[in-house]
Design a protein around this motif. Structure first.
Motif, PDB file in Angstrom:
ATOM      1  N   LEU A 143       0.817  -1.212   0.000  1.00  0.00           N
ATOM      2  CA  LEU A 143       0.000   0.000   0.000  1.00  0.00           C
ATOM      3  C   LEU A 143       0.849   1.260   0.000  1.00  0.00           C
ATOM      4  CD1 LEU A 143      -2.803  -0.826   2.599  1.00  0.00           C
ATOM      5  CD2 LEU A 143      -2.864  -1.116   0.116  1.00  0.00           C
ATOM      6  N   GLN A 144       0.439   2.212  -0.813  1.00  0.00           N
ATOM      7  CA  GLN A 144       0.971   3.574  -0.749  1.00  0.00           C
ATOM      8  C   GLN A 144      -0.063   4.525  -0.159  1.00  0.00           C
ATOM      9  OE1 GLN A 144       4.182   3.973  -1.580  1.00  0.00           O
ATOM     10  NE2 GLN A 144       4.157   1.773  -2.078  1.00  0.00           N
ATOM     11  N   ARG A 145      -1.334   4.170  -0.315  1.00  0.00           N
ATOM     12  CA  ARG A 145      -2.442   4.943   0.202  1.00  0.00           C
ATOM     13  C   ARG A 145      -3.421   4.003   0.889  1.00  0.00           C
ATOM     14  NH1 ARG A 145      -4.366   9.461  -2.213  1.00  0.00           N
ATOM     15  NH2 ARG A 145      -5.381   9.690  -0.194  1.00  0.00           N
ATOM     16  N   CYS A 146      -4.254   4.517   1.774  1.00  0.00           N
ATOM     17  CA  CYS A 146      -5.405   3.794   2.300  1.00  0.00           C
ATOM     18  C   CYS A 146      -6.444   4.832   2.673  1.00  0.00           C
ATOM     19  CB  CYS A 146      -5.051   2.933   3.505  1.00  0.00           C
ATOM     20  SG  CYS A 146      -6.461   1.932   4.072  1.00  0.00           S
ATOM     21  N   LEU A 147      -7.544   4.845   1.939  1.00  0.00           N
ATOM     22  CA  LEU A 147      -8.538   5.905   2.071  1.00  0.00           C
ATOM     23  C   LEU A 147      -9.531   5.673   3.200  1.00  0.00           C
ATOM     24  CD1 LEU A 147      -9.367   6.561  -1.697  1.00  0.00           C
ATOM     25  CD2 LEU A 147      -7.501   7.467  -0.305  1.00  0.00           C
ATOM     26  N   VAL A 148      -9.501   4.506   3.831  1.00  0.00           N
ATOM     27  CA  VAL A 148     -10.496   4.238   4.870  1.00  0.00           C
ATOM     28  C   VAL A 148      -9.963   4.527   6.273  1.00  0.00           C
ATOM     29  CG1 VAL A 148     -11.684   2.535   3.457  1.00  0.00           C
ATOM     30  CG2 VAL A 148      -9.937   1.774   5.058  1.00  0.00           C
ATOM     31  N   VAL A 149      -8.652   4.466   6.480  1.00  0.00           N
ATOM     32  CA  VAL A 149      -8.106   4.652   7.820  1.00  0.00           C
ATOM     33  C   VAL A 149      -7.957   6.136   8.137  1.00  0.00           C
ATOM     34  CG1 VAL A 149      -6.889   2.442   7.782  1.00  0.00           C
ATOM     35  CG2 VAL A 149      -5.700   4.514   7.009  1.00  0.00           C
ATOM     36  N   LEU A 150      -7.835   6.436   9.420  1.00  0.00           N
ATOM     37  CA  LEU A 150      -7.605   7.805   9.846  1.00  0.00           C
ATOM     38  C   LEU A 150      -6.331   8.359   9.208  1.00  0.00           C
ATOM     39  CD1 LEU A 150      -8.474   7.492  13.641  1.00  0.00           C
ATOM     40  CD2 LEU A 150      -9.686   8.920  11.985  1.00  0.00           C
ATOM     41  N   PRO A 151      -6.279   9.666   8.964  1.00  0.00           N
ATOM     42  CA  PRO A 151      -5.096  10.252   8.321  1.00  0.00           C
ATOM     43  C   PRO A 151      -3.789   9.939   9.033  1.00  0.00           C
ATOM     44  CG  PRO A 151      -6.891  11.843   8.348  1.00  0.00           C
ATOM     45  CD  PRO A 151      -7.352  10.670   9.157  1.00  0.00           C
ATOM     46  N   GLU A 152      -3.803   9.865  10.359  1.00  0.00           N
ATOM     47  CA  GLU A 152      -2.557   9.590  11.075  1.00  0.00           C
ATOM     48  C   GLU A 152      -2.061   8.167  10.834  1.00  0.00           C
ATOM     49  OE1 GLU A 152      -5.802   9.782  14.409  1.00  0.00           O
ATOM     50  OE2 GLU A 152      -5.381  10.728  12.462  1.00  0.00           O
ATOM     51  N   ILE A 153      -2.973   7.233  10.557  1.00  0.00           N
ATOM     52  CA  ILE A 153      -2.541   5.871  10.231  1.00  0.00           C
ATOM     53  C   ILE A 153      -2.001   5.821   8.809  1.00  0.00           C
ATOM     54  CG2 ILE A 153      -3.290   3.484   9.940  1.00  0.00           C
ATOM     55  CD1 ILE A 153      -5.245   3.858  12.191  1.00  0.00           C
ATOM     56  N   GLU A 154      -2.680   6.482   7.876  1.00  0.00           N
ATOM     57  CA  GLU A 154      -2.168   6.512   6.506  1.00  0.00           C
ATOM     58  C   GLU A 154      -0.795   7.173   6.463  1.00  0.00           C
ATOM     59  OE1 GLU A 154      -3.971   7.508   2.172  1.00  0.00           O
ATOM     60  OE2 GLU A 154      -3.820   9.216   3.539  1.00  0.00           O
ATOM     61  N   ALA A 155      -0.612   8.270   7.206  1.00  0.00           N
ATOM     62  CA  ALA A 155       0.676   8.960   7.217  1.00  0.00           C
ATOM     63  C   ALA A 155       1.784   8.096   7.803  1.00  0.00           C
ATOM     64  CB  ALA A 155       0.559  10.264   8.001  1.00  0.00           C
ATOM     65  N   ALA A 156       1.399   7.097   8.605  1.00  0.00           N
ATOM     66  CA  ALA A 156       2.387   6.227   9.254  1.00  0.00           C
ATOM     67  C   ALA A 156       2.843   5.076   8.367  1.00  0.00           C
ATOM     68  CB  ALA A 156       1.815   5.678  10.558  1.00  0.00           C
ATOM     69  N   LEU A 157       2.301   4.919   7.159  1.00  0.00           N
ATOM     70  CA  LEU A 157       2.654   3.777   6.310  1.00  0.00           C
ATOM     71  C   LEU A 157       4.159   3.668   6.056  1.00  0.00           C
ATOM     72  CD1 LEU A 157      -0.312   3.711   3.749  1.00  0.00           C
ATOM     73  CD2 LEU A 157       0.223   1.996   5.500  1.00  0.00           C
ATOM     74  N   PRO A 158       4.890   4.759   5.746  1.00  0.00           N
ATOM     75  CA  PRO A 158       6.343   4.619   5.566  1.00  0.00           C
ATOM     76  C   PRO A 158       7.047   4.101   6.825  1.00  0.00           C
ATOM     77  CG  PRO A 158       5.584   6.682   4.613  1.00  0.00           C
ATOM     78  CD  PRO A 158       4.435   6.125   5.390  1.00  0.00           C
ATOM     79  N   MET A 159       6.630   4.589   7.987  1.00  0.00           N
ATOM     80  CA  MET A 159       7.214   4.122   9.243  1.00  0.00           C
ATOM     81  C   MET A 159       6.884   2.649   9.487  1.00  0.00           C
ATOM     82  SD  MET A 159       5.984   3.489  12.608  1.00  0.00           S
ATOM     83  CE  MET A 159       4.630   4.635  12.830  1.00  0.00           C
ATOM     84  N   LEU A 160       5.655   2.237   9.163  1.00  0.00           N
ATOM     85  CA  LEU A 160       5.274   0.841   9.324  1.00  0.00           C
ATOM     86  C   LEU A 160       6.110  -0.058   8.414  1.00  0.00           C
ATOM     87  CD1 LEU A 160       1.388   1.235   9.468  1.00  0.00           C
ATOM     88  CD2 LEU A 160       2.916   0.750  11.382  1.00  0.00           C
ATOM     89  N   ARG A 161       6.426   0.417   7.207  1.00  0.00           N
ATOM     90  CA  ARG A 161       7.287  -0.368   6.318  1.00  0.00           C
ATOM     91  C   ARG A 161       8.686  -0.511   6.896  1.00  0.00           C
ATOM     92  NH1 ARG A 161       3.992   1.851   2.227  1.00  0.00           N
ATOM     93  NH2 ARG A 161       5.143   3.798   2.172  1.00  0.00           N
ATOM     94  N   ARG A 162       9.184   0.559   7.510  1.00  0.00           N
ATOM     95  CA  ARG A 162      10.526   0.465   8.124  1.00  0.00           C
ATOM     96  C   ARG A 162      10.525  -0.562   9.249  1.00  0.00           C
ATOM     97  NH1 ARG A 162      10.200   6.168   7.672  1.00  0.00           N
ATOM     98  NH2 ARG A 162       9.859   6.413   9.920  1.00  0.00           N
ATOM     99  N   ILE A 163       9.469  -0.566  10.044  1.00  0.00           N
ATOM    100  CA  ILE A 163       9.364  -1.559  11.109  1.00  0.00           C
ATOM    101  C   ILE A 163       9.267  -2.956  10.515  1.00  0.00           C
ATOM    102  CG2 ILE A 163       7.845  -2.430  12.936  1.00  0.00           C
ATOM    103  CD1 ILE A 163       7.237   0.451  13.675  1.00  0.00           C
ATOM    104  N   ALA A 164       8.435  -3.093   9.478  1.00  0.00           N
ATOM    105  CA  ALA A 164       8.257  -4.404   8.844  1.00  0.00           C
ATOM    106  C   ALA A 164       9.567  -4.945   8.298  1.00  0.00           C
ATOM    107  CB  ALA A 164       7.218  -4.310   7.730  1.00  0.00           C
ATOM    108  N   GLU A 165      10.402  -4.090   7.734  1.00  0.00           N
ATOM    109  CA  GLU A 165      11.688  -4.533   7.190  1.00  0.00           C
ATOM    110  C   GLU A 165      12.572  -5.156   8.264  1.00  0.00           C
ATOM    111  OE1 GLU A 165      13.137  -0.979   5.412  1.00  0.00           O
ATOM    112  OE2 GLU A 165      11.868  -1.175   3.604  1.00  0.00           O
ATOM    113  N   ARG A 166      12.366  -4.748   9.505  1.00  0.00           N
ATOM    114  CA  ARG A 166      13.182  -5.280  10.598  1.00  0.00           C
ATOM    115  C   ARG A 166      12.607  -6.568  11.184  1.00  0.00           C
ATOM    116  NH1 ARG A 166      13.632   0.451  11.295  1.00  0.00           N
ATOM    117  NH2 ARG A 166      15.818   1.109  11.406  1.00  0.00           N
ATOM    118  N   VAL A 167      11.278  -6.713  11.130  1.00  0.00           N
ATOM    119  CA  VAL A 167      10.667  -7.811  11.892  1.00  0.00           C
ATOM    120  C   VAL A 167      10.154  -8.969  11.045  1.00  0.00           C
ATOM    121  CG1 VAL A 167       9.972  -6.198  13.714  1.00  0.00           C
ATOM    122  CG2 VAL A 167       8.329  -6.802  11.924  1.00  0.00           C
TER     123      VAL A 167
END
Length: 411
Positions: A143-167
């Motif tokens: 995902l690059q976008r997600c139109l259903v989640v709150l804006p703060e969750i969508e904005a966190a997608l790059p950070m979530l990918r960084r976490i995912a790369e580690r775990v």
């Protein structure tokens, strides 16, 4: 094999259902009744290739991932068709068990309001993919976008990918449950690589740098800058890691309103499958309330919030597996009303006890119209009148629909 299909109607999971030239039934996602479509066939499944004749109810889907991501399957329909489909899903579930209740119009929800989402992550060669599964597939759509989640969750997608790369483990998937709370984002990771000191250190650095309220890995809290808090009515609750909460706060408030209005004038009520107290605290503003749940962590935060709350009627809690040991008809004798909000499997065993009880009013909250209808049939056969059913949307643009059913004992 390519084929041309005439779509007749939508199934309960929003697949278009039609027949080929020899009468074989074919299921084609992202299509609408009345459409002629060209599909790539794989047995009874068809992958949409081209819409040859479009329905007047078709519209352009707003999400760039639509058609690949399995999270939303109804973005291509008009608002009227969408509302009618979700309501009709509830109507049909009750019709199958021989009930024709008053089903209200769908209570909608807006885009960008979902406060809880579970993302999956896996490795694809040197890349890590983070997103949702494609429909009927183990493949993850990044995902690059997600139109259903709150804006703060969508904005966190790059950070979530960084976490995912580690775990993310070498094989398999990790799941990241993200909840937006009053103190920031709460991220709970399950299924990740085994924790070691370097991984813990890297995750702590990322969490602190990103301003997370909390980050946990496999149930172990790595960072808790501030306890993630939500409101149950007007009572603040500190969430356990990865705790279940209703996906959309406005939908939760609407469910609670229906139950509270239904229970007007009652003295004592029970809240079964109560979780962290989503409805318990609202009920306890007006009624003596007994909250029952099997999850120890959820009950712990409910009890902690109860100790710090003021102005409540008596609120008691009980840990109990209601699937294996439902509250008996005799035990229910001390309650005037019962609310239950079970998982998708429904509350069949509990409803059989309710059907034998003297409880005057029942409010059922459900994320599965089929099991709700089954349970309603048990209550109606046990002497209850089904007063109304209200579909409530909190999984926008998907075929999933919540509902609240209200019952009163006849006589």
């Amino acid at each position: 094999m390519n084929d041309t299909i005439q779509i007749d109607h939508l199934g309960i999971k929003a697949d278009g259902i039609g027949r080929d030239s020899i009468g074989t039934t074919v299921y084609v996602p992202f299509t609408l009744p009345g459409e002629r479509v060209r599909v790539a066939r794989d047995g009874a499944r068809g992958q949409l290739q081209e819409v040859l004749q479009a329905s007047a109810e078709r519209r352009e889907a707003p999400c760039p991932h639509y058609g690949a991501c399995g999270g939303c399957d109804l973005q291509h329909v008009s608002d009227t068709f969408y509302r009618d489909f979700k309501r009709d899903t509830v109507v049909e579930a009750f019709r199958r068990v021989g009930l024709e209740p008053n089903v209200e119009p769908l209570v909608g929800c807006a885009p960008a309001t979902r406060r809880r989402a579970v993302f999956s992550a896996t490795r694809a060669g040197p890349r890590v993919l983070l997103g949702f599964h494609a429909a009927l597939s183990q493949r993850i759509v990044a995902l690059q976008r997600c139109l259903v989640v709150l804006p703060e969750i969508e904005a966190a997608l790059p950070m979530l990918r960084r976490i995912a790369e580690r775990v993310v483990p070498r094989k398999g998937e990790a799941r990241l449950t993200v909840t937006s709370s009053g103190t920031g984002l709460d991220i709970a990771i399950e299924g990740g690589a085994p924790a070691n000191e370097r991984l813990r250190r890297d995750l702590v650095t990322e969490a602190l740098g990103s301003g997370l309220a909390r980050l946990s890995l496999g149930g172990e809290i790595l960072v808790e800058a501030g306890k993630p808090m939500i409101l149950a009515g007007d009572i603040p609750i500190a969430l356990p890691p990865g705790a279940f909460v209703q996906a959309v706060a406005s939908a939760e408030a609407e469910m609670a309103r229906h139950a509270l209005d239904h229970f007007g004038g009652l003295k004592a009520v029970a809240d079964l499958f109560c979780g962290v107290g989503t409805f318990s605290f609202r009920l306890a503003r007006r009624h003596a309330t007994h909250a029952v749940e099997s999850d120890a962590a959820a009950l712990s935060v409910l009890q902690a919030a109860t100790r710090s709350a003021s102005g409540l009627k008596p609120l008691t809690v009980e840990r109990r597996d209601l699937f294996r040991r439902p509250v008996t008809a005799k035990e229910l004798g001390r309650f005037d009303g019962v609310l239950f909000d079970p998982p998708r499997a429904g509350a069949e065993a509990q409803c059989r006890q309710l059907a034998e009880s003297t409880v005057r009013r029942v409010a059922a909250v459900s994320c599965n119209p089929l099991t709700l209808a089954r349970d309603a049939r048990i209550l109606v056969d046990g002497g209850y009148e089904l007063l109304s059913v209200t579909p409530i949307d909190q999984f926008l643009w998907s075929h999933h629909v919540e509902a609240v059913a209200l019952f009163a004992r006849r006589g």
